[in-house]
Scaffold this motif. Sequence first.
Motif, mmCIF file in Angstrom:
data_model
loop_
_atom_site.group_PDB
_atom_site.id
_atom_site.type_symbol
_atom_site.label_atom_id
_atom_site.label_comp_id
_atom_site.label_asym_id
_atom_site.label_seq_id
_atom_site.Cartn_x
_atom_site.Cartn_y
_atom_site.Cartn_z
ATOM 1 N N ILE A 54 0.846 -1.196 0.000
ATOM 2 C CA ILE A 54 0.000 0.000 0.000
ATOM 3 C C ILE A 54 0.884 1.250 0.000
ATOM 4 O O ILE A 54 0.640 2.214 -0.742
ATOM 5 N N ILE A 55 1.922 1.233 0.831
ATOM 6 C CA ILE A 55 2.819 2.395 0.914
ATOM 7 C C ILE A 55 3.562 2.603 -0.397
ATOM 8 O O ILE A 55 3.632 3.730 -0.914
ATOM 9 N N THR A 56 4.114 1.531 -0.969
ATOM 10 C CA THR A 56 4.910 1.692 -2.193
ATOM 11 C C THR A 56 4.047 2.103 -3.388
ATOM 12 O O THR A 56 4.481 2.908 -4.220
ATOM 13 N N THR A 57 2.830 1.583 -3.477
ATOM 14 C CA THR A 57 1.962 2.003 -4.582
ATOM 15 C C THR A 57 1.468 3.442 -4.372
ATOM 16 O O THR A 57 1.214 4.157 -5.352
ATOM 17 N N THR A 58 1.373 3.875 -3.129
ATOM 18 C CA THR A 58 1.017 5.275 -2.866
ATOM 19 C C THR A 58 2.160 6.190 -3.293
ATOM 20 O O THR A 58 1.931 7.255 -3.890
ATOM 21 N N LEU A 59 3.391 5.780 -2.996
ATOM 22 C CA LEU A 59 4.555 6.557 -3.455
ATOM 23 C C LEU A 59 4.583 6.624 -4.977
ATOM 24 O O LEU A 59 4.832 7.687 -5.564
ATOM 25 N N ALA A 60 4.327 5.478 -5.617
ATOM 26 C CA ALA A 60 4.283 5.450 -7.078
ATOM 27 C C ALA A 60 3.142 6.312 -7.607
ATOM 28 O O ALA A 60 3.287 7.008 -8.617
ATOM 29 N N GLY A 61 2.003 6.295 -6.913
ATOM 30 C CA GLY A 61 0.876 7.118 -7.314
ATOM 31 C C GLY A 61 1.212 8.596 -7.288
ATOM 32 O O GLY A 61 0.806 9.358 -8.171
ATOM 33 N N GLY A 62 1.965 9.028 -6.274
ATOM 34 C CA GLY A 62 2.385 10.422 -6.211
ATOM 35 C C GLY A 62 3.224 10.817 -7.415
ATOM 36 O O GLY A 62 3.122 11.944 -7.920
ATOM 37 N N GLU A 63 4.052 9.879 -7.899
ATOM 38 C CA GLU A 63 4.894 10.152 -9.067
ATOM 39 C C GLU A 63 4.064 10.258 -10.339
ATOM 40 O O GLU A 63 4.260 11.176 -11.147
ATOM 41 N N TRP A 64 3.142 9.305 -10.535
ATOM 42 C CA TRP A 64 2.324 9.302 -11.740
ATOM 43 C C TRP A 64 1.309 10.442 -11.745
ATOM 44 O O TRP A 64 1.146 11.150 -12.751
ATOM 45 N N ALA A 120 8.844 17.619 -4.413
ATOM 46 C CA ALA A 120 8.895 16.722 -3.263
ATOM 47 C C ALA A 120 7.495 16.207 -2.924
ATOM 48 O O ALA A 120 6.506 16.935 -3.025
ATOM 49 N N LEU A 121 7.435 14.954 -2.521
ATOM 50 C CA LEU A 121 6.160 14.345 -2.121
ATOM 51 C C LEU A 121 5.886 14.704 -0.660
ATOM 52 O O LEU A 121 6.493 14.148 0.246
ATOM 53 N N THR A 122 4.966 15.609 -0.456
ATOM 54 C CA THR A 122 4.600 16.013 0.900
ATOM 55 C C THR A 122 3.506 15.084 1.438
ATOM 56 O O THR A 122 2.943 14.267 0.698
ATOM 57 N N LEU A 123 3.204 15.223 2.721
ATOM 58 C CA LEU A 123 2.149 14.404 3.322
ATOM 59 C C LEU A 123 0.821 14.653 2.621
ATOM 60 O O LEU A 123 0.032 13.714 2.417
ATOM 61 N N GLU A 124 0.565 15.907 2.214
ATOM 62 C CA GLU A 124 -0.676 16.229 1.525
ATOM 63 C C GLU A 124 -0.824 15.405 0.246
ATOM 64 O O GLU A 124 -1.879 14.815 -0.010
ATOM 65 N N TYR A 125 0.244 15.346 -0.555
ATOM 66 C CA TYR A 125 0.162 14.619 -1.818
ATOM 67 C C TYR A 125 0.238 13.103 -1.605
ATOM 68 O O TYR A 125 -0.297 12.337 -2.407
ATOM 69 N N PHE A 126 0.889 12.676 -0.528
ATOM 70 C CA PHE A 126 0.879 11.247 -0.197
ATOM 71 C C PHE A 126 -0.551 10.794 0.083
ATOM 72 O O PHE A 126 -0.993 9.750 -0.407
ATOM 73 N N LEU A 127 -1.289 11.589 0.868
ATOM 74 C CA LEU A 127 -2.675 11.234 1.189
ATOM 75 C C LEU A 127 -3.554 11.293 -0.057
ATOM 76 O O LEU A 127 -4.452 10.454 -0.236
ATOM 77 N N LYS A 128 -3.316 12.277 -0.928
ATOM 78 C CA LYS A 128 -4.069 12.343 -2.177
ATOM 79 C C LYS A 128 -3.822 11.104 -3.032
ATOM 80 O O LYS A 128 -4.727 10.622 -3.723
ATOM 81 N N SER A 129 -2.598 10.602 -2.987
ATOM 82 C CA SER A 129 -2.233 9.454 -3.824
ATOM 83 C C SER A 129 -2.877 8.159 -3.360
ATOM 84 O O SER A 129 -2.881 7.161 -4.092
ATOM 85 N N LEU A 130 -3.430 8.155 -2.142
ATOM 86 C CA LEU A 130 -4.179 6.992 -1.677
ATOM 87 C C LEU A 130 -5.416 6.737 -2.544
ATOM 88 O O LEU A 130 -5.926 5.621 -2.591
ATOM 89 N N HIS A 131 -5.892 7.782 -3.241
ATOM 90 C CA HIS A 131 -7.031 7.610 -4.152
ATOM 91 C C HIS A 131 -6.664 6.714 -5.335
ATOM 92 O O HIS A 131 -7.556 6.188 -6.003
ATOM 93 N N PHE A 132 -5.364 6.549 -5.586
ATOM 94 C CA PHE A 132 -4.908 5.591 -6.602
ATOM 95 C C PHE A 132 -4.586 4.245 -5.975
ATOM 96 O O PHE A 132 -5.052 3.203 -6.443
ATOM 97 N N SER A 133 -3.782 4.255 -4.914
ATOM 98 C CA SER A 133 -3.257 2.993 -4.380
ATOM 99 C C SER A 133 -4.337 2.115 -3.760
ATOM 100 O O SER A 133 -4.318 0.888 -3.930
ATOM 101 N N ILE A 134 -5.295 2.704 -3.055
ATOM 102 C CA ILE A 134 -6.323 1.886 -2.385
ATOM 103 C C ILE A 134 -7.214 1.166 -3.394
ATOM 104 O O ILE A 134 -7.427 -0.047 -3.278
#
Length: 371
Positions: free
Chosen positions: A18-28, A41-55
Amino acid sequence: MYKPKEYLIHISLFLVTIITTTLAGGEWLYGKWLFGSEGNALTLEYFLKSLHFSIPFIGILFVHEMGHLLTSIHHRVKSSMPYFIPGWLGFLGSLSLGTFGAIIQMKGFINSRRKFFDIGVAGPLAGFIVAFFVLWYGFTQLPEADYIYEIHPEYLDPDFKGKAEEEGYINLRLGYNLLFYIMENTLAEPEKMPDMYEVIHFPYLFAGYLALFFTALNLLPIGQLDGGHVIFGLFPKHHSKISLVFFTAFVFYAGLGIINPYQDISQLLIRIPLYIGFLYIIYRKARLPNDSKWALILLIAAVQYGLTFLFPTLEGYSGWLLFAFLLGRVMGIDHPEVSGTREMNRQRKVIAWLAILIFLLCFTPQPFIFE
């Protein structure tokens, strides 16, 4: 049924994935990297936004694997819980999906065509249902058209296209599959729908697209893939021939354009023997006499060469050659034998043809096109 240590291993891998796909989601999605600087830089705000992809993405894979697992439990076939495989390459500065997928390990012997079929088909059917609703949500809840300028403010520059061409920008375009095309044209508001270069910035569309991609791979009617189990269930006496035919068609399409008469002679002198050698490697395990293997390999290369002579712009998708290698050398294109070839009941036949239809809807001839 499972030991506490097994639960710990499987749950840990799941959470790490879940964490690694969230990191990848932030990149894509946003062009934000864990080791990026300043605005990248991937901030906490964008990490949480990227959960909409990883989950949704990992959720679809989870449902797929649980379909296999619960059906194997139903048939009392011993198997492992799903192994999720983290696969983030951001530390190398490279894009990735954050995972290499998930698998379950069958620990019990299966000597039943019905059990092979049920366990094999349950995963892609379950995953497809969830993927369909993820895409439905993505298409019906698209943001306003100017959302893309939040990701790419440079697009507002009228001269950007020319500058991008001068600087050699590489664009990724996603190819269409039939289901994605149908849903786009029936569900999405045209003025909000991004083109296929920008779908990677829309989390639910991108997650659903990837789910269809992996569903189609699993449903290829070859060997011990889920689709191979489906074909084995429908046509147990002819599975080997059907698998070989589809594998050959897959390889033929993938390799179109690798060798053609319009290349320099120096290139051809290198490419032809290397390509023929590659074909031999992937066909080496096929249950064919050696003479038949060589005849098939040379026929594939000759027909491909002849077609590109007649149609110079004809080409397949060379990215499939890696998967063809994995099928031919690692997974194999043959199915384990079982005792008995009794015909499946009507309900299972309907499910089998439904799985074939899903494959046709999900398969993307050219999924990832770099330009």
